[in-house]
Design a protein around this motif. Structure first.
Motif, PDB file in Angstrom:
ATOM      1  N   THR A 122       9.241  -8.791 -10.114  1.00 27.17           N
ATOM      2  CA  THR A 122       8.385  -7.851 -10.843  1.00 27.17           C
ATOM      3  C   THR A 122       7.047  -7.693 -10.143  1.00 27.17           C
ATOM      4  O   THR A 122       6.558  -6.575  -9.921  1.00 27.17           O
ATOM      5  CB  THR A 122       8.155  -8.356 -12.281  1.00 27.17           C
ATOM      6  N   ALA A 123       6.470  -8.847  -9.775  1.00 25.01           N
ATOM      7  CA  ALA A 123       5.190  -8.795  -9.065  1.00 25.01           C
ATOM      8  C   ALA A 123       5.341  -8.041  -7.760  1.00 25.01           C
ATOM      9  O   ALA A 123       4.499  -7.213  -7.390  1.00 25.01           O
ATOM     10  CB  ALA A 123       4.699 -10.207  -8.812  1.00 25.01           C
ATOM     11  N   PHE A 124       6.468  -8.298  -7.104  1.00 27.66           N
ATOM     12  CA  PHE A 124       6.674  -7.669  -5.794  1.00 27.66           C
ATOM     13  C   PHE A 124       6.758  -6.156  -5.924  1.00 27.66           C
ATOM     14  O   PHE A 124       6.048  -5.422  -5.234  1.00 27.66           O
ATOM     15  CB  PHE A 124       7.945  -8.237  -5.160  1.00 27.66           C
ATOM     16  N   TYR A 125       7.593  -5.692  -6.854  1.00 28.61           N
ATOM     17  CA  TYR A 125       7.744  -4.230  -6.875  1.00 28.61           C
ATOM     18  C   TYR A 125       6.544  -3.531  -7.502  1.00 28.61           C
ATOM     19  O   TYR A 125       6.270  -2.380  -7.175  1.00 28.61           O
ATOM     20  CB  TYR A 125       9.070  -3.784  -7.503  1.00 28.61           C
ATOM     21  N   SER A 126       5.820  -4.227  -8.379  1.00 23.79           N
ATOM     22  CA  SER A 126       4.599  -3.601  -8.895  1.00 23.79           C
ATOM     23  C   SER A 126       3.601  -3.390  -7.767  1.00 23.79           C
ATOM     24  O   SER A 126       2.979  -2.328  -7.651  1.00 23.79           O
ATOM     25  CB  SER A 126       3.974  -4.475  -9.985  1.00 23.79           C
ATOM     26  N   THR A 127       3.485  -4.415  -6.937  1.00 24.48           N
ATOM     27  CA  THR A 127       2.553  -4.293  -5.820  1.00 24.48           C
ATOM     28  C   THR A 127       3.024  -3.235  -4.832  1.00 24.48           C
ATOM     29  O   THR A 127       2.227  -2.462  -4.293  1.00 24.48           O
ATOM     30  CB  THR A 127       2.434  -5.643  -5.107  1.00 24.48           C
ATOM     31  N   ARG A 128       4.338  -3.217  -4.634  1.00 25.98           N
ATOM     32  CA  ARG A 128       4.906  -2.204  -3.743  1.00 25.98           C
ATOM     33  C   ARG A 128       4.578  -0.805  -4.241  1.00 25.98           C
ATOM     34  O   ARG A 128       4.170   0.067  -3.462  1.00 25.98           O
ATOM     35  CB  ARG A 128       6.416  -2.406  -3.670  1.00 25.98           C
ATOM     36  N   LEU A 129       4.735  -0.652  -5.558  1.00 26.60           N
ATOM     37  CA  LEU A 129       4.436   0.662  -6.155  1.00 26.60           C
ATOM     38  C   LEU A 129       2.986   1.044  -5.907  1.00 26.60           C
ATOM     39  O   LEU A 129       2.681   2.149  -5.436  1.00 26.60           O
ATOM     40  CB  LEU A 129       4.722   0.600  -7.652  1.00 26.60           C
ATOM     41  N   ILE A 130       2.085   0.092  -6.188  1.00 22.07           N
ATOM     42  CA  ILE A 130       0.660   0.402  -6.009  1.00 22.07           C
ATOM     43  C   ILE A 130       0.362   0.658  -4.542  1.00 22.07           C
ATOM     44  O   ILE A 130      -0.362   1.591  -4.186  1.00 22.07           O
ATOM     45  CB  ILE A 130      -0.197  -0.757  -6.547  1.00 22.07           C
ATOM     46  N   TYR A 131       0.969  -0.164  -3.691  1.00 19.31           N
ATOM     47  CA  TYR A 131       0.668  -0.008  -2.275  1.00 19.31           C
ATOM     48  C   TYR A 131       1.127   1.357  -1.771  1.00 19.31           C
ATOM     49  O   TYR A 131       0.362   2.094  -1.151  1.00 19.31           O
ATOM     50  CB  TYR A 131       1.337  -1.131  -1.466  1.00 19.31           C
ATOM     51  N   LEU A 132       2.390   1.684  -2.074  1.00 13.94           N
ATOM     52  CA  LEU A 132       2.932   2.933  -1.538  1.00 13.94           C
ATOM     53  C   LEU A 132       2.216   4.151  -2.100  1.00 13.94           C
ATOM     54  O   LEU A 132       2.065   5.164  -1.434  1.00 13.94           O
ATOM     55  CB  LEU A 132       4.421   3.032  -1.843  1.00 13.94           C
ATOM     56  N   THR A 133       1.766   4.040  -3.342  1.00 16.64           N
ATOM     57  CA  THR A 133       1.146   5.216  -3.939  1.00 16.64           C
ATOM     58  C   THR A 133      -0.322   5.340  -3.568  1.00 16.64           C
ATOM     59  O   THR A 133      -0.802   6.425  -3.275  1.00 16.64           O
ATOM     60  CB  THR A 133       1.251   5.133  -5.470  1.00 16.64           C
ATOM     61  N   PHE A 134      -1.033   4.203  -3.579  1.00 15.08           N
ATOM     62  CA  PHE A 134      -2.487   4.297  -3.478  1.00 15.08           C
ATOM     63  C   PHE A 134      -3.046   3.775  -2.166  1.00 15.08           C
ATOM     64  O   PHE A 134      -3.992   4.332  -1.637  1.00 15.08           O
ATOM     65  CB  PHE A 134      -3.132   3.499  -4.619  1.00 15.08           C
ATOM     66  N   LEU A 135      -2.488   2.672  -1.671  1.00 13.24           N
ATOM     67  CA  LEU A 135      -3.191   1.972  -0.608  1.00 13.24           C
ATOM     68  C   LEU A 135      -2.761   2.405   0.783  1.00 13.24           C
ATOM     69  O   LEU A 135      -3.546   2.365   1.714  1.00 13.24           O
ATOM     70  CB  LEU A 135      -2.980   0.463  -0.755  1.00 13.24           C
ATOM     71  N   SER A 136      -1.493   2.822   0.900  1.00 14.16           N
ATOM     72  CA  SER A 136      -1.039   3.151   2.253  1.00 14.16           C
ATOM     73  C   SER A 136      -1.713   4.430   2.736  1.00 14.16           C
ATOM     74  O   SER A 136      -2.428   5.097   1.996  1.00 14.16           O
ATOM     75  CB  SER A 136       0.474   3.329   2.261  1.00 14.16           C
ATOM     76  N   LYS A 137      -1.445   4.753   3.993  1.00 20.27           N
ATOM     77  CA  LYS A 137      -2.050   5.984   4.536  1.00 20.27           C
ATOM     78  C   LYS A 137      -1.418   7.193   3.861  1.00 20.27           C
ATOM     79  O   LYS A 137      -0.239   7.167   3.503  1.00 20.27           O
ATOM     80  CB  LYS A 137      -1.785   6.034   6.041  1.00 20.27           C
ATOM     81  N   PRO A 138      -2.142   8.255   3.689  1.00 21.56           N
ATOM     82  CA  PRO A 138      -1.571   9.442   3.030  1.00 21.56           C
ATOM     83  C   PRO A 138      -0.363   9.962   3.800  1.00 21.56           C
ATOM     84  O   PRO A 138      -0.405  10.109   5.011  1.00 21.56           O
ATOM     85  CB  PRO A 138      -2.714  10.450   3.064  1.00 21.56           C
ATOM     86  N   ILE A 139       0.715  10.219   3.075  1.00 24.47           N
ATOM     87  CA  ILE A 139       1.930  10.700   3.722  1.00 24.47           C
ATOM     88  C   ILE A 139       2.285  12.097   3.225  1.00 24.47           C
ATOM     89  O   ILE A 139       3.038  12.815   3.846  1.00 24.47           O
ATOM     90  CB  ILE A 139       3.107   9.723   3.477  1.00 24.47           C
ATOM     91  N   GLY A 140       1.740  12.477   2.077  1.00 23.09           N
ATOM     92  CA  GLY A 140       2.115  13.749   1.475  1.00 23.09           C
ATOM     93  C   GLY A 140       1.600  14.938   2.266  1.00 23.09           C
ATOM     94  O   GLY A 140       0.899  14.804   3.279  1.00 23.09           O
ATOM     95  N   HIS A 141       1.954  16.123   1.794  1.00 19.07           N
ATOM     96  CA  HIS A 141       1.483  17.342   2.440  1.00 19.07           C
ATOM     97  C   HIS A 141      -0.029  17.480   2.278  1.00 19.07           C
ATOM     98  O   HIS A 141      -0.598  17.058   1.283  1.00 19.07           O
ATOM     99  CB  HIS A 141       2.176  18.550   1.826  1.00 19.07           C
ATOM    100  N   LYS A 142      -0.634  18.099   3.264  1.00 22.57           N
ATOM    101  CA  LYS A 142      -2.090  18.198   3.228  1.00 22.57           C
ATOM    102  C   LYS A 142      -2.573  19.038   2.043  1.00 22.57           C
ATOM    103  O   LYS A 142      -3.553  18.702   1.388  1.00 22.57           O
ATOM    104  CB  LYS A 142      -2.597  18.807   4.533  1.00 22.57           C
TER     105      LYS A 142
END
Lengths: 672, 107
Positions: free
Chosen positions: A431-451
């Motif tokens: 649970t801790a792992f995927y919660s962090t994964r969720l936060i990381y992929l959505t907020f912390l990683s470099k922007p991946i979406g369309h400009k």
């Protein structure tokens, strides 16, 4: 006033659905939301009066069914279990209403949406406040119906339709067994009131019931069927497949149904029928196993989902597993405590997810987000609070309930206790792992979406922010504040609402387990957080290599495809039943046997016999003469043989002979 | 009195004659004249039976019936022969199979 608490939402539903056209979206939204607000205030008062002042309220409205021994009233029972649920339901529902006002503001069917939300709340309140099993079943079916309506809200989308049908049907499997359970209860107790049933239970301890020609203990049968009902509603392993698919509905719906209210009905049912389960210890052990496996399964599946809402849906499934096995360990109060806490932070998570999805132009795939922490800082902080609460970060809400569940699991000192403790602790890590994964992929990683999308990402408006803020506060504090009241040592909060056999009470043992086992879940969660953070920030390449290795691919597929449950269900169960429905019941029985026995076969036989009689008239004189002779001979012969035939005046025999001849004729016909 | 003593033999004679007539109708597939002759034989057998029982029971009514039947048989054979004649004029044949064929063609 107690009735007002229940019926205000129905009032809101009626206004919004009947006069939604005249009130307009804003008007109906305002009415339903304010109805829910008033009902929230009332439920606070009710909580004060019933739970804190310890005076339960029983209201008998009218007689519903009164037929000989079957006596069912529209009655409402407010004891501490009910009012906890009432507060949770109205609180989350009010905030979801408020949230939807903005989230769905561009939808042309807003008044319909608000009316469905209100209807859902009404049925959930009926479910929790009922004082007998039948009225509870009304709410039970009602929330199922509303989940159908709400998942299917965007009814033009085929996926939404399919998901809604799936939710309804999978739920119905559980509902069927719940009905059987209710029938069995009525058969043996001759009553369906909780009060009567709970009072009679100790006297039926050794009752044997004949079910399917096997003799079972009465409570085993009742407990099994009620639990199967709970399995369907609470998305436990086996009937869980509807919950992740139900994410097709709008996000507020997911927050309301699949986080806070509907799925908790199963746990509520277990707690409500605690007086039966306490005498059915063998069923309790099954409940532990199912709950523990569900918590483990869902948390592993959540690890590798790429859809933002699906991750949260699986975490709901996993947390429901914790609640169920807490109930299986006879710690119903702990299960209910986790339920109420979970409702707050899961609603917060879902609503934040909705806010993110709103911000990035309805993109739900986490792989296409990233870098949103500067763009939507408020939502970011909210989802971090929700996630920390979910993973049981010390001194947040989840910590108090989830760790308590794991402690009582270990404190059971039985094999099943250790089993559920192990799976639950692994689940906490994941649970801790995927919660962090969720936060990381959505907020912390470099922007991946369309400009274009990233450029216009924005924090949501006032309504959404209020809803999130209001949910964040209890997500942080409610566990700490209500811990001593609900699950504190020697707390008499639930009183007679939840019955626990003295032999099964182990909350004292749980208090004195080894410090290591107390700290293990928390430390594993923290390790999970840091591991996920570390891996995703610095070792992305390693993760990628792991994922693309031969073995890693298999594991990735296995977890991403939800342990292949859907595949197995579709290919073996679904296909089997479709095939059965077409080949056997349609082609073989309906269009086969019935038609041969009925219209087609009979008419063909008549035609055949007719034509054979027709063939007798050849047109040759000597044939006619021969027939005349044969006829006369048979006539006289029969007259003599009648003495023999008299012996065979068994009509059944004649009927069987007739049927055999009939089938032979048809068989010959089919052979041609 | 010999007659009375030989009931069985006389009855078997008449029934044999009757069945000969019957099989004459059934088994004959070609000639319609033989059919008419067989019918005559049937009537004759019945007459014989009537006469026998009239004597056996010492009752005159049986012989009265025989006279009637004789008349009817004569009339019947006359009409039958007339029909055959008419038919022969139309079809140029009195074979039984042709009767059928012609009927079918007509329909």
């Amino acid at each position: 006033m107690y009735l007002l608490l229940v019926f205000l939402s129905l009032f809101g539903f009626c206004l919004a659905s009947l006069f939604g056209r005249h009130l307009g979206p804003r008007g109906s939204g305002f009415i339903t939301t304010s109805c829910l607000f008033v009902s929230l205030l009332i439920s606070f008062f009710v909580f004060y009066e019933v739970a804190l002042m310890n005076c339960p309220v029983y209201i008998k409205l009218v007689t519903w069914i009164s037929s000989e021994v079957l006596n069912i009233d529209w009655g409402f029972m407010f004891d501490s279990l009910t009012v906890v649920m009432c507060v949770v339901v109205t609180f989350v529902s009010f905030l979801v209403h408020l949230y939807s006002l903005e989230y769905m503001s561009h939808d042309p069917h807003l008044s319909r949406f608000m009316s469905y939300l209100s209807l859902f709340t009404f049925f959930m309140l009926i479910l929790v406040t009922a004082d007998n099993f039948v009225q509870m079943f009304v709410g039970w079916e009602g929330v199922g119906l509303c989940s159908y309506l709400l998942i299917n809200f965007w009814f033009t989308r085929i996926q939404a339709n399919k998901a809604a049908i799936k939710a309804m049907i999978v739920n119905r499997v559980g509902d069927f067994s719940l009905l059987i359970g209710i029938f069995v209860i009525f058969m043996s107790y001759k009553s369906l009131d909780y009060a009567t049933v709970s009072a009679l239970t100790p006297f039926l301890k050794n009752e044997i019931i004949n079910f399917l020609n096997f003799n079972f203990n009465l409570f085993t049968v009742i407990g099994t069927f009620l639990f199967l009902g709970a399995v369907g509603k609470s998305a436990q392993l086996g009937l869980h497949t509807w919950l992740p698919d139900a994410m097709e509905g709008p996000t507020p719906v997911s927050a309301l149904i699949h986080a806070a209210t509907m799925v908790t009905a199963g746990v509520f049912l277990l707690a409500r029928s605690s007086f039966i389960y306490e005498y059915a210890t063998n069923i309790l052990s099954y409940i532990i196993v199912i709950g523990a496996i569900t918590s483990f399964f869902a948390s592993t599946t959540g690890l590798l989902q790429n859809d933002l809402k699906r991750v949260i849906a699986y975490s709901t499934c996993s947390q429901l597993g914790y609640m169920i096995f807490a109930c299986g360990l006879s710690n119903y109060s702990v299960g209910i405590f986790h339920l109420s806490n979970h409702a707050f932070f899961k609603a917060l998570l879902f609503l934040s997810a909705g806010s993110i999805i709103h911000a990035v132009n309805d993109e739900q795939d986490m792989r296409k987000m990233g870098g949103l922490r500067f763009l939507v800082p408020f939502t970011y902080s909210m989802i971090v609070i929700g996630s920390l609460a979910l993973m049981g970060f010390p001194f947040l809400t989840g910590f108090y309930s989830k760790d308590l569940i794991l402690e009582v699991a270990y404190g059971k000192y039985t094999l099943l206790g250790y089993f559920s403790y192990c799976l639950g602790t692994c689940g906490a890590f994941f649970t801790a792992f995927y919660s962090t994964r969720l936060i990381y992929l959505t907020f912390l990683s470099k922007p991946i979406g369309h400009k274009q999308i990233i450029c216009f990402a924005f924090d949501s408006g006032i309504n959404i922010s209020i809803a999130l803020g209001c949910l964040a506060i209890p997500s942080i504090f409610i566990g700490y504040y209500t811990k001593d009241m609900i699950v504190g040592l020697g707390s008499d909060f639930f009183g007679s609402a939840i019955f626990t056999n003295l032999v099964n009470i182990n909350i004292f043992d749980a208090e004195f387990i080894n410090l290591f086992y107390k700290l293990l879940p928390v430390s594993l969660s923290l390790i999970g957080v840091f591991l996920a953070f570390f891996l995703y920030s610095f070792k992305l390449k390693l993760l990628f290599e792991l994922k693309t290795s031969i073995f890693g691919k298999k594991i990735y597929n296995f977890l991403n495809r939800k342990w292949f449950f859907d595949k197995i269900y579709n290919e073996y169960f679904g296909q089997f039943f479709f095939k059965f429905g077409y080949t056997t019941s349609y082609k073989f029985v309906d269009r086969g046997i019935f038609e041969i026995l009925g219209p087609t076969g009979l008419s063909l036989v008549a035609l055949k016999i007719g034509s054979s009689f027709h063939k007798m008239q050849t047109g040759y004189l000597y044939h006619y003469n021969f027939l005349i002779l044969v006829g006369i001979t048979i006539f006289f012969g029969l007259r003599e043989l009648w003495i023999v035939f008299k012996l065979f005046n068994y009509y059944s025999l004649i009927f069987i002979i007739f049927m055999v001849i009939f089938f032979l004729i048809n068989y010959v016909k089919l052979e041609k | 009195m010999i007659l009375i003593n030989n009931v069985i033999s006389i009855l078997s004679l008449t029934s044999m004659l009757f069945f000969i007539g019957l099989f004459g109708i059934i088994l004959n597939r070609k000639n319609i004249l033989i059919t008419i002759m067989s019918i005559e034989l049937l009537l004759l057998t019945i007459n014989l039976n009537f006469i026998f029982f009239s004597i056996y029971l010492d009752d005159i009514v049986g012989q009265v019936f025989v006279l009637f039947i004789l008349t009817i048989a004569a009339a019947e054979s006359a009409i039958g022969l007339a029909i055959i004649t008419v038919f022969y004029r139309l079809k140029n044949s009195i074979e039984l199979d042709i009767i059928k064929k012609n009927i079918i063609i007509k329909i």
